[in-house]
Write an enzyme that holds these catalytic residues in place. Structure first.
Site, PDB file in Angstrom:
ATOM      1  N   SER A   1       0.660  -6.030  -3.327  1.00  0.00           N
ATOM      2  CA  SER A   1       0.608  -5.038  -4.362  1.00  0.00           C
ATOM      3  C   SER A   1       1.621  -3.933  -4.361  1.00  0.00           C
ATOM      4  CB  SER A   1      -0.725  -4.650  -4.148  1.00  0.00           C
ATOM      5  OG  SER A   1      -1.734  -5.600  -4.123  1.00  0.00           O
TER       6      SER A   1
ATOM      7  N   HIS B   1       4.218 -11.330  -7.750  1.00  0.00           N
ATOM      8  CA  HIS B   1       2.846 -10.656  -7.530  1.00  0.00           C
ATOM      9  C   HIS B   1       1.872 -11.157  -8.660  1.00  0.00           C
ATOM     10  CE1 HIS B   1       0.643  -6.478  -8.238  1.00  0.00           C
ATOM     11  NE2 HIS B   1      -0.060  -7.229  -7.489  1.00  0.00           N
TER      12      HIS B   1
ATOM     13  N   ASN C   1       1.055  -1.719 -10.870  1.00  0.00           N
ATOM     14  CA  ASN C   1       0.122  -0.726 -10.200  1.00  0.00           C
ATOM     15  C   ASN C   1       0.678   0.701 -10.506  1.00  0.00           C
ATOM     16  OD1 ASN C   1      -2.050  -2.215  -9.072  1.00  0.00           O
ATOM     17  ND2 ASN C   1      -0.550  -2.953  -7.663  1.00  0.00           N
TER      18      ASN C   1
ATOM     19  N   GLU D   1       3.801 -10.627 -11.633  1.00  0.00           N
ATOM     20  CA  GLU D   1       5.012  -9.858 -11.832  1.00  0.00           C
ATOM     21  C   GLU D   1       6.108 -10.185 -10.880  1.00  0.00           C
ATOM     22  OE1 GLU D   1       3.402  -6.087 -10.490  1.00  0.00           O
ATOM     23  OE2 GLU D   1       4.871  -4.809 -11.907  1.00  0.00           O
TER      24      GLU D   1
END
Ligand code: NAD
Length: 295
Positions: free
Chosen positions: A118, A139, A189, A151
């Site tokens: 992450s 991801h 994120n 991602e």
């Protein structure tokens, strides 16, 4: 690409195994824990069963998908024939560096080594291998069988060819890949975690309560979940860890984790997985527990 090895059979690993196996790939699922592997297979079976009930796949598809997944506690033998290894072990930088060294030694030279991290730098992970040009971020989002996004993150040395192969394989899984460069938090994120942190600051400073904050974002911004409920779902320890990656990586005080978040993690209030965060989770229902005493 036919043989996929997945390292880590937790929340994400079982979902990643599920989606690859559904699309006909042969999957080796690896964990240090036999119990995690058994639980992962049971979860995949249950989730496939739900798809059968909804008539999205047949019972034969369910059986075929499960038959394409083998489990293994030995990383070395599981990587020996891999075309792609996807690492989805615990989010800990030292652990990931150790696992990538092992993957690099065990997998064929042609294999691509991907990580579902992450927040950890792809470039840092790639640097411990002998093939940084074949290391990439892949991801997936939680829950993997449901969420469309992957991602795809290029490390400093990742080649166009490797990037394009991972974009193509993500599409074959029925996902929508987005490409990003390797900077703290990538895209998802970097945007999500500061929003959640700001929601926690809004609570901490007494601007509004848990329900009000979540309602504003659900009804006002059409988010399916409020930011505090989402923080509980992700895990407050994970939210804090990613906040710290952003803070350390950019050296910018705007990413400083809210003291209330730090306190809650120290108190063991991790959200859904510990039974309590901003909400308490009992028998499927949830009620607000963080009160003004924390504000
Ligand atoms: P998890 O704790 O549910 O599972 C991690 C698994 O890794 C465990 O089963 C553990 O036994 C296993 N493991 C630990 N050391 C290992 C080793 N040396 N070899 C093999 N297996 C090992 O964690 P998770 O939520 O599935 O997260 C996995 C990765 O996915 C992390 O990098 C995390 O940041 C990332 N991620 C998580 C989410 C999420 O919402 N949970 C979303 C996107 C990405």
């Amino acid at each position: 690409m036919t043989n996929i090895t997945i390292i880590g059979a937790g929340t994400m690993g079982n979902g990643i195994a599920h989606v690859f196996a559904m699309k006909g790939y042969r999957v080796q699922l690896v964990d240090i824990s036999e119990a995690s592997l058994e639980k992962a297979l049971a979860t995949i079976d249950k989730n496939l069963g739900r798809m059968v009930q909804k008539e999205r796949i047949t019972a034969a598809d369910q059986a075929d998908t499960l038959a394409r997944i083998t489990t293994n506690t030995d990383l070395k033998s599981a990587c020996a024939d891999a075309d792609l290894v996807v690492e989805a072990a615990t989010e800990n930088v030292d652990l990931k560096l150790k696992i990538f060294k092992q993957m690099d030694e065990a997998a064929p030279a042609k294999a691509i080594l991907a990580t579902n991290t992450s927040s950890i730098s792809i470039t840092k992970i790639a640097a411990v291998t002998s093939r940084p040009e074949k290391v990439i971020g892949m991801h997936f989002m939680n829950p993997v069988p449901v969420m469309k996004l992957v991602e795809v993150i290029r490390g400093y040395a990742t080649t166009d060819e490797v990037n394009d192969k991972i974009v193509a394989v993500s599409k074959k899984l029925g996902k929508v890949p987005t490409e990003a460069n390797d900077y703290p938090g990538f895209v998802a994120n970097r945007i999500l975690i500061p929003m959640i942190n700001e929601a926690i600051y809004t609570l901490h400073e007494g601007v509004a309560g848990v329900q009000e904050i979540d309602t504003v974002m659900k009804l006002g911004m059409a988010h399916p979940m409020g930011p505090l409920q989402l923080a509980d779902f992700i895990g407050l320890d994970t939210v804090l860890a990613i906040c710290r990656v952003l803070y350390d990586g950019f050296g910018n005080p705007k990413y400083a984790p809210c003291p209330l978040l730090v306190n809650m993690v120290m108190a063991g209030k991790m959200g859904r997985k510990s039974g309590e965060g901003f909400y308490a989770y009992t028998k499927g229902s949830k009620e607000v527990v963080v009160s003004k005493t924390f504000a």
